[in-house]
Design an enzyme around this catalytic site. Sequence first.
Site, PDB file in Angstrom:
ATOM      1  N   ARG A  87       0.842  -1.205   0.000  1.00 27.78           N
ATOM      2  CA  ARG A  87       0.000   0.000   0.000  1.00 27.78           C
ATOM      3  C   ARG A  87       0.875   1.253   0.000  1.00 27.78           C
ATOM      4  NH1 ARG A  87      -4.888  -1.929   0.223  1.00 27.78           N
ATOM      5  NH2 ARG A  87      -5.147  -3.941   1.262  1.00 27.78           N
ATOM      6  N   ASP A  88       0.417   2.240  -0.790  1.00 27.21           N
ATOM      7  CA  ASP A  88       1.138   3.515  -0.826  1.00 27.21           C
ATOM      8  C   ASP A  88       1.053   4.173   0.550  1.00 27.21           C
ATOM      9  OD1 ASP A  88       1.959   5.613  -3.378  1.00 27.21           O
ATOM     10  OD2 ASP A  88       1.640   6.481  -1.391  1.00 27.21           O
ATOM     11  N   ILE A  89       2.156   4.751   0.994  1.00 26.17           N
ATOM     12  CA  ILE A  89       2.223   5.375   2.314  1.00 26.17           C
ATOM     13  C   ILE A  89       1.376   6.653   2.379  1.00 26.17           C
ATOM     14  CG2 ILE A  89       4.227   6.897   1.965  1.00 26.17           C
ATOM     15  CD1 ILE A  89       5.340   5.653   4.603  1.00 26.17           C
ATOM     16  N   ASN A  94       4.526   6.496 -13.644  1.00 26.53           N
ATOM     17  CA  ASN A  94       5.211   7.752 -13.925  1.00 26.53           C
ATOM     18  C   ASN A  94       6.628   7.439 -14.392  1.00 26.53           C
ATOM     19  OD1 ASN A  94       3.124   9.548 -13.065  1.00 26.53           O
ATOM     20  ND2 ASN A  94       3.605   8.998 -10.955  1.00 26.53           N
ATOM     21  N   GLU A 120       8.891  10.080  -8.540  1.00 23.31           N
ATOM     22  CA  GLU A 120       9.635  10.377  -7.309  1.00 23.31           C
ATOM     23  C   GLU A 120      10.626   9.276  -6.955  1.00 23.31           C
ATOM     24  OE1 GLU A 120       6.816  10.955  -4.165  1.00 23.31           O
ATOM     25  OE2 GLU A 120       5.830  12.607  -5.215  1.00 23.31           O
ATOM     26  N   HIS A 153       7.461   1.188 -10.934  1.00 26.85           N
ATOM     27  CA  HIS A 153       6.287   0.712 -10.198  1.00 26.85           C
ATOM     28  C   HIS A 153       5.030   1.175 -10.905  1.00 26.85           C
ATOM     29  CE1 HIS A 153       7.546   4.642  -8.661  1.00 26.85           C
ATOM     30  NE2 HIS A 153       6.260   4.909  -8.472  1.00 26.85           N
ATOM     31  N   HIS A 212       1.090   2.293 -10.109  1.00 30.15           N
ATOM     32  CA  HIS A 212       0.101   2.676  -9.108  1.00 30.15           C
ATOM     33  C   HIS A 212      -1.214   2.007  -9.505  1.00 30.15           C
ATOM     34  CE1 HIS A 212       2.290   6.251  -7.364  1.00 30.15           C
ATOM     35  NE2 HIS A 212       2.927   6.124  -8.511  1.00 30.15           N
TER      36      HIS A 212
HETATM   37  P1  AMP Z   1       6.036   8.105  -8.135  1.00 32.39           P
HETATM   38  O1  AMP Z   1       5.859   9.591  -8.149  1.00 32.39           O
HETATM   39  O2  AMP Z   1       5.262   7.442  -9.244  1.00 32.39           O
HETATM   40  O3  AMP Z   1       7.502   7.720  -8.123  1.00 32.39           O
HETATM   41  O4  AMP Z   1       5.358   7.599  -6.817  1.00 32.39           O
HETATM   42  C1  AMP Z   1       6.060   7.210  -5.666  1.00 32.39           C
HETATM   43  C2  AMP Z   1       5.039   6.801  -4.624  1.00 32.39           C
HETATM   44  O5  AMP Z   1       5.708   6.109  -3.601  1.00 32.39           O
HETATM   45  C3  AMP Z   1       4.277   7.960  -3.975  1.00 32.39           C
HETATM   46  O6  AMP Z   1       2.879   7.795  -4.197  1.00 32.39           O
HETATM   47  C4  AMP Z   1       4.651   7.824  -2.493  1.00 32.39           C
HETATM   48  O7  AMP Z   1       3.577   8.134  -1.620  1.00 32.39           O
HETATM   49  C5  AMP Z   1       5.041   6.366  -2.398  1.00 32.39           C
HETATM   50  N1  AMP Z   1       5.965   6.020  -1.323  1.00 32.39           N
HETATM   51  C6  AMP Z   1       7.139   6.624  -0.999  1.00 32.39           C
HETATM   52  N2  AMP Z   1       7.738   6.005   0.023  1.00 32.39           N
HETATM   53  C7  AMP Z   1       6.938   4.959   0.362  1.00 32.39           C
HETATM   54  C8  AMP Z   1       7.006   3.935   1.348  1.00 32.39           C
HETATM   55  N3  AMP Z   1       8.027   3.835   2.210  1.00 32.39           N
HETATM   56  N4  AMP Z   1       6.000   3.020   1.405  1.00 32.39           N
HETATM   57  C9  AMP Z   1       4.963   3.102   0.545  1.00 32.39           C
HETATM   58  N5  AMP Z   1       4.847   4.048  -0.410  1.00 32.39           N
HETATM   59  C10 AMP Z   1       5.814   4.964  -0.506  1.00 32.39           C
END
Ligand code: AMP
Length: 122
Positions: free
Chosen positions: A32-34, A91, A99, A104, A106
């Site tokens: 799950r996304d944090i 992304n 980020e 990955h 979503h």
């Molecule tokens: P992106 O912008 O597509 O790289 O998305 C990165 C995603 O990773 C974001 O939605 C963050 O909320 C998520 N994220 C970052 N660190 C963690 C973590 N430790 N556990 C779960 N999700 C994370």
Amino acid sequence: MSYDESNIFARIIRGEIPCDKVYEDDHVLAFRDINPQTPTHVLVVPKGAYVSFADFSQKARPEEIAAFVRAAGKIASEAGLDEPGYRILANHGPDAHQEVPHFHLHLFGGKDLGRMIKPADK
Ligand code: AMP
């Protein structure tokens, strides 16, 4: 871009940082996304060291790609999203505001997600 072994998803895959796991097999980890953007927001992550979709699509082995696609579909089904619907998104790079430099998907669901891009934003 070369792969950064210290990125947060690499650390989660190595078990150095905890995650709220929803699925795992030999090639895939999903959690799950944090910072969830929808009631269901799962990140589907290949275990291999791929920076982004471009990297994964060019270099991943067929069995890794197959496992990844099958896992994403299974996770969505098991979350009960086949009937109401869901969105998958990846992304890649700066324009998409990627980020975390580990490829990955979503998986968003659990509410009406609206149109993908607002007509005014085109
Ligand atoms: P992106 O912008 O597509 O790289 O998305 C990165 C995603 O990773 C974001 O939605 C963050 O909320 C998520 N994220 C970052 N660190 C963690 C973590 N430790 N556990 C779960 N999700 C994370």
